[in-house]
Design an enzyme around this catalytic site. Structure first.
Site, PDB file in Angstrom:
ATOM      1  CB  SER A   1      -0.954  -0.044   1.194  1.00 48.84           C
ATOM      2  OG  SER A   1      -1.955   0.929   1.074  1.00 48.84           O
TER       3      SER A   1
ATOM      4  CG  HIS B   1      -5.786  -2.340   0.605  1.00 50.65           C
ATOM      5  ND1 HIS B   1      -5.076  -2.015  -0.534  1.00 50.65           N
ATOM      6  CD2 HIS B   1      -5.158  -1.714   1.621  1.00 50.65           C
ATOM      7  CE1 HIS B   1      -4.074  -1.218  -0.209  1.00 50.65           C
ATOM      8  NE2 HIS B   1      -4.102  -1.023   1.085  1.00 50.65           N
TER       9      HIS B   1
END
Length: 716
Positions: free
Chosen positions: A575, A690
């Site tokens: 991320s 995610h």
């Protein structure tokens, strides 16, 4: 750009310091032209998440990369070891107090791949073999409905908590479906509340009333893709009939609602939060007549708890209160809620003022106490704070092990019991039940060792960053490891959003890396929260490069100390951490021989246009503003990839169903590197959100792929 071959001899000499290495950081290229506009980006088509051409490209990449990594003879063993750890039944089941004092847990193992929400008594939980009652079986639900459900939690209405709102994600996306569930009858409520898939939130007001923030159709979302409107939904109404009670601005990150309840579950105030940007917000109280009133709080602050009628708030900026009192960034303060709502100029009481090298990493409240995890130089303690009749707060320390990471878990609303945990890189997690009123502490459960830590040690060092700031980092390795640069080393970093990287016990990392002779390093760079809000703010926006330089300084320091060498050093991050990896790759490839780039941000000139990206402008800046675009472009990995650089073969992975960080970042990174002639391993999971994995088996596969890659690059 300095070539790795030219620097190799220098890196092997013990006399070269990290400061000298840091001096080799190149300035940003001045001839950047690639993908600075949509017209000059040849890979925009890879941003079409479900586009036919894009998915064909993904399939081709997956086939090739899985063939390489799963074809390695070591992959199967790594996979089996990872799966055994993830599915083991001797893990500590994370406890959560219900309002009635029962213990809830969500559990996944080899039988319950998607997981089961279950419940037991506290006495039973404290035994070696608790007797669990199943509340909801997600695997059975997914089979019955033909869905790839991922459980995202339950929100149960106090005080009896019979009625619950269950959040379910299709394949791991942030967007959720919400359905009302009867936790006693163990069934979804026929004709009950049901909200179709959307990002957003929901809170109970009473049995027949919800406050919902979600996608209500055109014009109801912010530019970040999150809800802009809060509505009141009454039982029996359709969503279209819900009454609007608050509307934010399109430029906001999001709006949402919450009910501030006392320990008996009674609503003391209904709050609306307007997220102006990622770090600044407004809090409004909903009045009985349906109007709202903004509370006089600083823009950078968080409401933490309600304890004995005291509203506890933590500050992320210096602030002069309406009372005239001056408070500092990091302070925790409190008001008597009823007094403060009646008179915003009421005086606040200072509860905590962290020191220069201290940071608060967790706050929770029992019925009568505030329980706080306070870290000093990335080592933690747990303190209990209790208001006395004079309004001051007394502090006592729980007698937990020192020099470990501590965590404050679920707290009871019936009394002062709270779960706390302690763990270290080589110390398996131990769960305690504390009585915040008396300080009594009882060990409840302990994770058995999951890897052989014999002969391993943990050390903490500091590296000098480019501007002279000392950056702490932890090294986990064999005590007798030679300091000759020969140790295969994986350096992990994140460096953003005030997220601290604290010592913790990672069984997969220990089994798949440390036990096999690897060294593990964690960098506590600026941008994180290890030393409070100021440590984070030091690397915001135009200062983002400082965090990159911190991470690079740690890598250089590892080499200078002889802990590892360029040949044996790899990096990993996801991320925001994926952006970290991209910056290291494009700025200091001479320091590394491997990079695992997980669900990354990579094209920083377009991050604000993709999915939730606009919500991070407060962190990085706005590429649409020329001055800010300049500093972003200087480090944006996608634009700064170049030919004829010493880039190692990288491993990039993402998820098709990541609806937070767009998979286009990872796809475009791989495509551009391949265009420039570099070897790239790319894998995209079609589920997982995610987290890049929707269930335990997908997680095991991801771990095995990563450690197979590291083995090939750093151990062979």
């Amino acid at each position: 750009m300095i070539r790795s071959a030219a620097l190799a001899a220098l890196l092997m000499t013990s006399s070269l310091t990290s400061a000298a290495l840091a001096q080799t950081v190149p300035s940003a290229p001045t001839d950047v032209a690639f993908a600075t506009t949509d017209a000059s980006d040849p890979y925009l088509w890879l941003e079409e998440v479900e586009g036919e051409r894009a998915l064909a490209w993904v399939e081709e990449q997956n086939t090739r990369s899985l063939g390489v990594l799963q074809g390695d003879p070591r992959y199967a063993g790594l996979h089996d070891s990872a799966l055994a750890i993830l599915e083991a039944r001797d893990r500590i089941p994370g406890p959560s107090f219900t309002h009635a004092g029962m213990i809830d847990n969500f559990w996944q193992d080899g039988t319950n791949i998607r997981g089961v929400w279950r419940r037991t008594t506290l006495d039973s939980y404290r035994t070696d073999a608790p007797e669990w009652e199943t509340i909801l079986d997600i695997d059975s639900l997914a089979r019955a409905e033909g869905k790839n459900w991922v459980y995202r939690g339950s929100n149960c209405l106090p005080p009896d908590e019979r009625l619950c709102l269950i959040s379910l994600s299709d394949g791991g996306k942030d967007a959720i479906t919400v359905r009302e569930f009867d936790s006693v009858a163990r069934t979804f409520v026929d004709g009950g509340f049901e909200l179709p898939e959307s990002k957003g939130g929901v809170t109970w007001v009473d049995q027949d009333t919800l406050l919902i923030a979600r996608d209500f159709g055109e014009g109801s979302l912010t530019t970040s893709g999150y809800p802009m409107i809060v509505k009141r939904l009454r039982r029996g109404q359709t969503i279209d009939q819900a009454e609007t009670i608050f509307t934010g601005q399109p430029t906001d990150v999001s709006v949402g609602a919450s009910a501030l309840r006392d320990a008996d579950g009674v609503v003391q105030a209904v709050l609306i939060n307007r997220g102006v940007n990622f770090y600044e917000s407004e809090t409004h109280v909903l009045n009985p007549d349906g109007t709202t009133t903004q509370l006089r709080l600083p823009a950078k602050s968080d409401i933490n708890a309600l304890v004995q009628g005291q509203l506890v708030v933590s500050l992320k900026e210096d602030w002069t209160a309406p009372s005239g009192q001056a408070f500092k960034t990091g302070d925790v303060i409190a008001w008597t809620l009823s007094d403060w709502l009646a008179d915003p100029t009421a005086r606040a009481q200072l509860v905590i003022r962290p020191g220069e090298r201290e940071a608060i990493e967790g706050i929770n409240a029992t019925r009568n106490s505030l329980v706080v995890a306070l870290f000093e130089n990335v080592r933690g303690n747990v303190y209990v704070y209790r208001p006395n009749p004079s309004g001051e707060w007394a502090r006592t320390r729980l007698d937990l092990p020192e020099n470990v990471t501590v965590g404050v878990g679920s707290a009871s609303e019936q009394d002062d019991r709270v779960f706390v945990s302690a763990a270290g890189y080589l110390t398996p997690s131990t769960l305690y039940l504390a009585d915040a009123a008396t300080g009594d502490l009882a060990q409840v459960k302990s994770l058995p060792p999951k890897f052989d830590a014999e002969g391993l040690e943990v050390q903490q060092f500091e590296a000098r960053s480019a501007d002279g700031t000392m950056i702490p980092y932890f090294v986990v390795h064999r005590a007798d490891a030679p300091m000759d640069g020969s140790n295969p080393t994986m350096l992990y970093g994140y460096g953003g959003f005030e997220v601290s990287q604290l010592p913790g016990y990672s069984a997969p990392m220990g089994k798949l890396w440390l036990e096999r002779g690897g060294t593990y390093v964690v960098a506590n760079t600026r941008g994180g929260g290890e030393f409070g809000p100021r440590w984070h703010e030091a690397a915001l926006q135009e200062n983002r490069q400082r965090a990159h330089e911190d991470f690079q300084a740690v890598a250089a320091d590892l080499i200078a100390r002889g802990i590892t060498s360029q040949r044996r050093l790899g990096i990993m991050g996801g991320s925001q951490g994926g952006l970290f990896m991209g910056a290291m790759l494009t700025q200091r490839p001479d320091l590394i021989n491997a990079a695992i780039i997980q669900v990354p941000l990579f094209d920083m000139l377009r991050f604000h246009r993709l999915l939730a990206g606009a919500s991070w402008i407060a962190e990085y800046g706005n590429p649409d503003i020329p001055e800010e675009r300049a500093w972003i472009q200087a480090y944006s990995p996608y634009q700064n990839l170049r030919a004829d650089q010493p880039y190692p073969e990288v491993f990039i992975h993402t998820s098709t169903k990541d609806d937070r960080v767009h998979p286009g970042h990872a796809r475009k990174a791989a495509a551009r590197m391949q265009e420039l002639g570099y070897p790239v391993l790319f894998y995209e999971n079609t589920d997982g959100g995610h987290g890049a994995a929707a269930n335990l088996r997908e997680t095991a596969r991801r771990l095995a792929l990563e450690y197979t890659y590291l083995t090939r690059r750093l151990m062979d």
